[in-house]
Every structure is written in C-alpha cells, then in structure tokens.
Write an enzyme that holds these catalytic residues in place. Structure first.
Site, PDB file in Angstrom:
ATOM      1  CG  ASP A  99      -0.124  -0.321   2.502  1.00  0.00           C
ATOM      2  OD1 ASP A  99       1.091  -0.076   2.512  1.00  0.00           O
ATOM      3  OD2 ASP A  99      -0.729  -0.799   3.481  1.00  0.00           O
ATOM      4  CD  GLU A 121       0.936  -6.688   3.112  1.00  0.00           C
ATOM      5  OE1 GLU A 121       1.834  -7.290   3.725  1.00  0.00           O
ATOM      6  OE2 GLU A 121       0.840  -5.453   3.111  1.00  0.00           O
ATOM      7  CD  GLU A 135       0.591   4.271   4.653  1.00  0.00           C
ATOM      8  OE1 GLU A 135      -0.326   4.899   5.251  1.00  0.00           O
ATOM      9  OE2 GLU A 135       1.781   4.611   4.724  1.00  0.00           O
ATOM     10  CG  HIS A 212       7.066   4.030   9.935  1.00  0.00           C
ATOM     11  ND1 HIS A 212       6.256   4.261   8.847  1.00  0.00           N
ATOM     12  CD2 HIS A 212       6.961   2.713  10.187  1.00  0.00           C
ATOM     13  CE1 HIS A 212       5.692   3.120   8.471  1.00  0.00           C
ATOM     14  NE2 HIS A 212       6.100   2.168   9.268  1.00  0.00           N
ATOM     15  NE  ARG A 214       3.978   9.886   4.096  1.00  0.00           N
ATOM     16  CZ  ARG A 214       4.593  10.817   3.359  1.00  0.00           C
ATOM     17  NH1 ARG A 214       4.077  12.001   3.236  1.00  0.00           N
ATOM     18  NH2 ARG A 214       5.723  10.543   2.749  1.00  0.00           N
ATOM     19  CG  HIS A 245      11.250   5.451   9.305  1.00  0.00           C
ATOM     20  ND1 HIS A 245      11.328   6.399   8.319  1.00  0.00           N
ATOM     21  CD2 HIS A 245      10.615   4.379   8.754  1.00  0.00           C
ATOM     22  CE1 HIS A 245      10.755   5.930   7.215  1.00  0.00           C
ATOM     23  NE2 HIS A 245      10.320   4.695   7.458  1.00  0.00           N
TER      24      HIS A 245
END
Ligand code: UD1
Ligand code: UDP
Length: 372
Positions: A99, A121, A135, A212, A214, A245
């Site tokens: 994604d 996936e 995503e 990590h 967003r 990250h």
C-alpha cells in the site's frame, strides 16, 4: 531449470517493507520467468539494505527520493519516469506489493498502458481512509485496477469479496514469513555478532520500539515518545531499543525527546538480519509497523500496536497483539501490565503466526505459471 518463455514479470517497489516482502517472490520468479526489477527509490539507504542482503539485481532505478518528499513528488515522478520503461520492457505482468505510494503509482501507470497488475498483500483494510494515511486509499485504489489479487489471510480475502472483487482472488499467505524463513536459513543468527548492539545490555528485558506512520506525525508521536520515556524511567530492568526511521519527521523528534536516557538506545535503521536478531531477543514489541506486527508472532512476542486502527486484525483476534492508540497514559499502562503481570504476559505470548507459513512465494509463482 527451463524458463517459461510466455511470461515476463516486472516487479516495481521502492521502500523497505516492499523489498522485504517481494524479495522471496522475485527469487522464485527468476527460476521460471524473465524477471525485471525496477525500483522507484522512494527509500534509498533503507531499500538497499534489503536488496543487497537478498542479492536482488536492480534493472531500472527511477531515483525519485528527495528529503522530506511529499505524496505529490512520489506519485508524479513515478508516473512520468516509468512509462518509457514499461514501453521498452513490455512486461506481461507488473507485480506490486502492499500500500505504499510507489505501489499505487506503479500500478496506475501499468493500468494506463493496459498491462496486467498482480497485487501482493491484497485486501487489507482498516475501513478508515485516514488511518493509516495514505495507505488505506492506496491499497483500495490498487484493488480497483489489479487483475490478480494475492490475499495474505482469509480476512483479507473476504474483504475483497465483500467489495465485489471476486475474480482472480487467491489466498496465499503473507510473504513476510517467507522472508523471515530465508533470513533464518541464510544466517546463523545466534552465532552472529552484530556490532550495532554492542551497547545493549541483554541481561535486561528488551523492548523493541518502532514508529514511523504519517498520521502520527506531530502531537500523537510526541505522546507516544512520552510514554516510551515514562516506561524507561519507571522500569530499570528494561532496555528500550529504537531503530529510528530516516524520515526527518520521525528522526528529529526522536533525537529531541529520547536522547540522554541510559536505557533507551536509539540506533540507525537496522539491516533485516539485525532487526530479526533483536526481535528474537525481545520481551515486548511496541510498534506502528505493519510488517513488525506480522513478524513478532513468529517468536511469540506480544505486540502493543500504537495506532488507532489496524488492518492486521488477525493478531488482535489471536490475542497476540493489542491496539493501544497513541495516548501516553494508555500506552504506559498496557506496557506496565505486560512488564509486571506474568500471567497476563503469558496469555499474550503465543508462538502462532496467523499471517503465513513460508510458502507464499511458491504459491504465487505457481498461480502465475498456470496463466497462459
Ligand atoms: C513509506 C510509505 C509507508 C511505509 C513506510 C515504510 C508512503 C506514502 N509511505 O513511508 O507506507 O509504511 O515507507 O518504512 O508510501 N528517507 C531517507 N532514506 C531512506 C528512506 C527515507 O532519507 O532510505 C527519508 C527522506 O527524507 C524521505 C522521507 O524519509 O523523503 C520519507 O520517506 P517516504 O517514503 O515518503 O515516507 P515513509 O514515512 O518512509
Ligand atoms: N525493519 C528492518 N530494520 C529496521 C526496522 C524494521 O529491517 O530498523 C523491517 C521489519 O523487520 C519489517 C519491515 O522492516 O519487515 C517493516 O518496515 P516498516 O516498519 O518501515 O514499514 P511497514 O511494515 O509499516 O510498512
């Protein structure tokens, strides 16, 4: 081994988790098909850590990574740069995973050229367009234009059926488990010395922490880091290991808030073998990562998921993962319970993996071999 001449596969990916989950499928594809690998370089350092380890040869590189890149940068650069490569290679099928915005833009470009798309996936859903962001939208958009859908679990399979996507949907397992098996086969992890861990006190209980997403940037991430600080201050016998990250939104805040604590160890992004090693030594995992939610159960390690939703409901249902959100107090309380109540800890530390059996890559390539 005789290659099947009718099929040319082209894998397009750009980030660390895509590389990890596609690597075993690429290796399997190479046994039977002409196999072309194109990276967007949405990630740079974190991508090559993986491709180098798995010896994946890169045929094309779109070189799109910029510091603090926006979704516009990623999407538009891929659309523009990939067209001529698709036109030159004329793949029979483009294979994308998951994604990310690379997966979405690579699929959209393939669709524009009427090239078939296989989605690895497929079918994960949180049913909240802004969690995870972007995503949830990316994967739904890919489902709308893909020809073949490789669902990792029954739940993902059912999600697709419920959306009316019924043709060419296959239940395959998640190739993250194949990657994990490859690592464990390839390395004698137990006998390997990893320099990056020289300052870690392994006599203490290790909490492996990653963050990590967003949608957590800013206030929620501050709130998560505050909980990490409180756990470190309250529990002398734990060592919190945090591979930070490289996203500046994460990295800057992590170093601002979490340095100077004797039992919080910030490290560079770990190579996959290093990560699997420290995961295997952990007592508890606190994460917002998708992949890590799927890997921890292989070692029977409880996971606190620091998000408001998860598309990996299988772990929640199996009681090996718990959704705890981003509130400081809630995260602290749940971690405290796992650190102090042994019965509760045991109830969550089952070594079952609802995500795969390590044979996903073979299944996917076998399905493609049947296509003529
Ligand atoms: C991306 C994916 C996310 C996935 C995550 C895995 C999107 C929109 N996001 O998020 O779905 O879960 O990867 O980690 O597709 N950077 C480097 N070097 C690297 C990698 C990143 O410096 O090797 C820095 C750059 O400044 C870059 C920034 O991190 O601009 C953000 O990278 P980006 O891929 O946009 O977002 P991620 O948060 O990594
Ligand atoms: N990982 C790694 N090094 C690290 C942190 C994670 O190799 O320092 C691996 C981890 O084993 C998992 C994947 O990266 O397979 C998860 O990536 P990430 O959390 O960045 O993305 P997500 O899975 O959330 O999309």
């Amino acid at each position: 081994m005789l290659k099947v001449s009718f099929m040319k596969t082209m894998f397009v990916f750009g980030t660390r988790p895509e590389a990890i989950k596609l690597a075993p499928i690429i290796l399997e594809s190479k046994k039977y098909f002409d196999t072309v690998v194109c990276v967007s370089e949405q990630h740079k350092e974190m991508l090559y850590q993986v491709t180098d380890f798995f010896n994946i040869n890169i045929d094309y590189n779109l070189h799109i990574m910029k510091n603090s890149q926006s979704l516009f940068d990623i999407t538009s650069n891929i659309l523009i740069k990939i067209k001529s490569i698709y036109e030159k290679e004329k793949p029979d099928i483009v294979i994308v995973q998951g994604d990310t915005t690379t997966a979405f833009a690579a699929a959209l470009s393939a669709f524009y050229l009427k090239i078939k798309i296989a989605h690895v996936e497929a079918g994960l859903r949180s049913f909240d367009l802004f969690n995870p962001y972007p995503e949830e939208a990316n994967r739904k958009l890919i489902s709308a234009i893909a020809t073949y859908h490789f669902a990792p679990t029954k739940l993902a399979y059912d999600n697709l059926q419920n959306e009316g996507i019924k043709k060419n949907v296959y239940l395959t397992g998640n190739s993250v488990v194949d990657a994990l098996h490859l690592i464990l086969e390839k390395l004698e992890i137990e006998n390997t010395h990893f320099d990056v861990f020289k300052d870690i006190d392994f006599t203490k209980r290790i909490i492996l922490f990653t963050s990590h997403r967003r949608e957590s940037f800013g206030k929620p991430m501050r709130s998560i880091f505050e909980a990490i600080k409180q756990i470190a201050q309250e529990f002398d016998d734990v060592e919190i290991v945090y591979p930070v990250h490289l996203n500046p939104n994460v990295k800057n805040l992590a170093f601002e808030m979490l340095t100077g604590f004797k039992n919080i160890k910030l490290t560079k992004p770990l190579t996959y073998p290093e990560f699997v090693y420290i995961l295997s030594k952990s007592y508890l995992v606190i994460t917002d990562s998708g992949g890590v939610q799927e890997e921890a159960p292989a070692f029977g390690i409880p996971v606190l998921v620091i998000r408001n939703t998860t598309e990996r409901q299988e772990g929640i249902v199996a009681n090996i993962a718990k959704l705890v959100g981003t509130n400081t107090q809630k995260i602290y309380n749940e971690a405290k319970l796992l650190l102090t109540d042994l019965d509760f800890y045991k109830s969550m530390s089952n070594r079952v993996n609802p995500y795969g059996d390590g044979k996903t890559s073979q299944r996917i390539i076998n399905i493609l071999k049947e296509l003529k």
